[in-house]
Design a protein around this motif. Structure first.
Motif, PDB file in Angstrom:
ATOM      1  N   SER A  43       0.821  -1.216   0.000  1.00  0.00           N
ATOM      2  CA  SER A  43       0.000   0.000   0.000  1.00  0.00           C
ATOM      3  C   SER A  43       0.854   1.266   0.000  1.00  0.00           C
ATOM      4  O   SER A  43       0.380   2.324  -0.402  1.00  0.00           O
ATOM      5  CB  SER A  43      -0.967   0.002   1.182  1.00  0.00           C
ATOM      6  N   VAL A  44       2.110   1.169   0.433  1.00  0.00           N
ATOM      7  CA  VAL A  44       3.000   2.335   0.346  1.00  0.00           C
ATOM      8  C   VAL A  44       3.334   2.608  -1.108  1.00  0.00           C
ATOM      9  O   VAL A  44       3.401   3.769  -1.539  1.00  0.00           O
ATOM     10  CB  VAL A  44       4.285   2.107   1.177  1.00  0.00           C
ATOM     11  N   PHE A  45       3.530   1.551  -1.890  1.00  0.00           N
ATOM     12  CA  PHE A  45       3.922   1.730  -3.290  1.00  0.00           C
ATOM     13  C   PHE A  45       2.746   1.879  -4.243  1.00  0.00           C
ATOM     14  O   PHE A  45       2.924   2.402  -5.354  1.00  0.00           O
ATOM     15  CB  PHE A  45       4.803   0.555  -3.730  1.00  0.00           C
ATOM     16  N   SER A  46       1.561   1.436  -3.848  1.00  0.00           N
ATOM     17  CA  SER A  46       0.417   1.546  -4.757  1.00  0.00           C
ATOM     18  C   SER A  46      -0.836   1.973  -4.004  1.00  0.00           C
ATOM     19  O   SER A  46      -1.880   1.322  -4.081  1.00  0.00           O
ATOM     20  CB  SER A  46       0.179   0.215  -5.465  1.00  0.00           C
ATOM     21  N   ALA A  47      -0.755   3.059  -3.295  1.00  0.00           N
ATOM     22  CA  ALA A  47      -1.898   3.544  -2.520  1.00  0.00           C
ATOM     23  C   ALA A  47      -2.917   4.199  -3.452  1.00  0.00           C
ATOM     24  O   ALA A  47      -2.564   4.828  -4.453  1.00  0.00           O
ATOM     25  CB  ALA A  47      -1.438   4.542  -1.475  1.00  0.00           C
ATOM     26  N   SER A  48      -4.186   4.039  -3.102  1.00  0.00           N
ATOM     27  CA  SER A  48      -5.244   4.614  -3.925  1.00  0.00           C
ATOM     28  C   SER A  48      -5.518   6.076  -3.571  1.00  0.00           C
ATOM     29  O   SER A  48      -6.149   6.785  -4.340  1.00  0.00           O
ATOM     30  CB  SER A  48      -6.526   3.788  -3.793  1.00  0.00           C
ATOM     31  N   SER A  49      -5.045   6.520  -2.415  1.00  0.00           N
ATOM     32  CA  SER A  49      -5.245   7.917  -2.026  1.00  0.00           C
ATOM     33  C   SER A  49      -4.055   8.370  -1.176  1.00  0.00           C
ATOM     34  O   SER A  49      -3.266   7.562  -0.697  1.00  0.00           O
ATOM     35  CB  SER A  49      -6.543   8.085  -1.242  1.00  0.00           C
ATOM     36  N   LEU A  50      -3.972   9.659  -1.006  1.00  0.00           N
ATOM     37  CA  LEU A  50      -2.895  10.226  -0.194  1.00  0.00           C
ATOM     38  C   LEU A  50      -3.048   9.809   1.275  1.00  0.00           C
ATOM     39  O   LEU A  50      -2.047   9.520   1.937  1.00  0.00           O
ATOM     40  CB  LEU A  50      -2.897  11.755  -0.311  1.00  0.00           C
ATOM     41  N   MET A  51      -4.272   9.733   1.752  1.00  0.00           N
ATOM     42  CA  MET A  51      -4.516   9.343   3.141  1.00  0.00           C
ATOM     43  C   MET A  51      -4.080   7.894   3.374  1.00  0.00           C
ATOM     44  O   MET A  51      -3.436   7.585   4.385  1.00  0.00           O
ATOM     45  CB  MET A  51      -5.991   9.509   3.491  1.00  0.00           C
ATOM     46  N   GLU A  52      -4.394   7.006   2.454  1.00  0.00           N
ATOM     47  CA  GLU A  52      -3.980   5.619   2.591  1.00  0.00           C
ATOM     48  C   GLU A  52      -2.455   5.508   2.560  1.00  0.00           C
ATOM     49  O   GLU A  52      -1.863   4.753   3.342  1.00  0.00           O
ATOM     50  CB  GLU A  52      -4.572   4.762   1.470  1.00  0.00           C
ATOM     51  N   TRP A  53      -1.820   6.248   1.688  1.00  0.00           N
ATOM     52  CA  TRP A  53      -0.363   6.232   1.605  1.00  0.00           C
ATOM     53  C   TRP A  53       0.259   6.727   2.913  1.00  0.00           C
ATOM     54  O   TRP A  53       1.201   6.139   3.427  1.00  0.00           O
ATOM     55  CB  TRP A  53       0.106   7.091   0.430  1.00  0.00           C
ATOM     56  N   LEU A  54      -0.286   7.807   3.451  1.00  0.00           N
ATOM     57  CA  LEU A  54       0.235   8.371   4.693  1.00  0.00           C
ATOM     58  C   LEU A  54       0.049   7.403   5.874  1.00  0.00           C
ATOM     59  O   LEU A  54       0.971   7.189   6.660  1.00  0.00           O
ATOM     60  CB  LEU A  54      -0.454   9.705   4.994  1.00  0.00           C
ATOM     61  N   LEU A  55      -1.124   6.802   5.990  1.00  0.00           N
ATOM     62  CA  LEU A  55      -1.373   5.852   7.073  1.00  0.00           C
ATOM     63  C   LEU A  55      -0.494   4.604   6.935  1.00  0.00           C
ATOM     64  O   LEU A  55       0.021   4.089   7.932  1.00  0.00           O
ATOM     65  CB  LEU A  55      -2.847   5.462   7.119  1.00  0.00           C
TER      66      LEU A  55
END
Length: 186
Positions: free
Chosen positions: A64-76
């Protein structure tokens, strides 16, 4: 004919001094050294195991760090990854032996390192709390590629590591060394 049963009189364990062998000073020292070696070996094994568990758990956040669907998901996910790395770092730097008062010289470097470790631990706890709140806010019906329940992993890992570290440090054989010379010459 009924079998004959002979009964023995009850004795308290301290009444049976003739069964107990006393250890001389050399045997006491050998026994304490053997127990210390066993404790050190066990602590070293636990240290490696409980350092590697959070590192292995980072695999859950890498996709999920490399293929997050949103900025919030990437940050979390990035927060979860950094929390697990901080947990492994906390376990890696934890001492294997209990701190004996007066035995370790306090230097400025040791004091700075202790403050850094406590700041990392406090920050990691805050990140774990933030991720737990995010889990409850995001819910199960999210469109994230990562399952929100994974946000609870860093907090569980931190709790397990702190419990393991405290358990490892709770074994202190110095009390045996203190008792050793009380019975000197026994």
């Amino acid at each position: 004919m009924a079998a004959v049963r002979l009964r023995k009189a009850f004795r308290y364990p301290e009444d049976s001094d003739e069964d107990r062998e006393e250890l001389d000073e050399e045997e006491q020292e050998q026994l304490i050294e053997q127990l210390q070696r066993q404790n050190d070996a066990r602590n070293a094994q636990y240290h490696i195991i409980f350092t590697s568990i959070p590192l292995i758990s980072t695999i859950a956040f890498l996709p999920s760090v490399f293929s997050a669907s949103s900025l919030m998901e990437w940050l979390l996910s990035l927060l979860g990854l950094s929390s697990l790395l901080a947990t492994a770092y906390t376990m890696r730097l934890s001492p294997l032996h209990p701190d004996r008062k007066g035995k370790k010289a306090i230097t400025a470097e040791n004091e700075r390192l202790a403050r850094l470790q406590s700041a990392i631990l406090f920050g990691n706890g805050a990140v774990c709390l933030l991720l737990a709140v995010a889990y409850f806010l995001v819910g199960t019906g999210s469109t994230y590629t990562i399952r929100p329940v994974l946000y609870l992993i860093p907090g569980a890992m931190l709790a397990a590591i702190l419990l393991a570290r405290d358990t490892m440090l709770s074994v202190d054989l110095s009390a045996l060394k203190d008792l050793q010379y009380r019975y000197k010459g026994a």
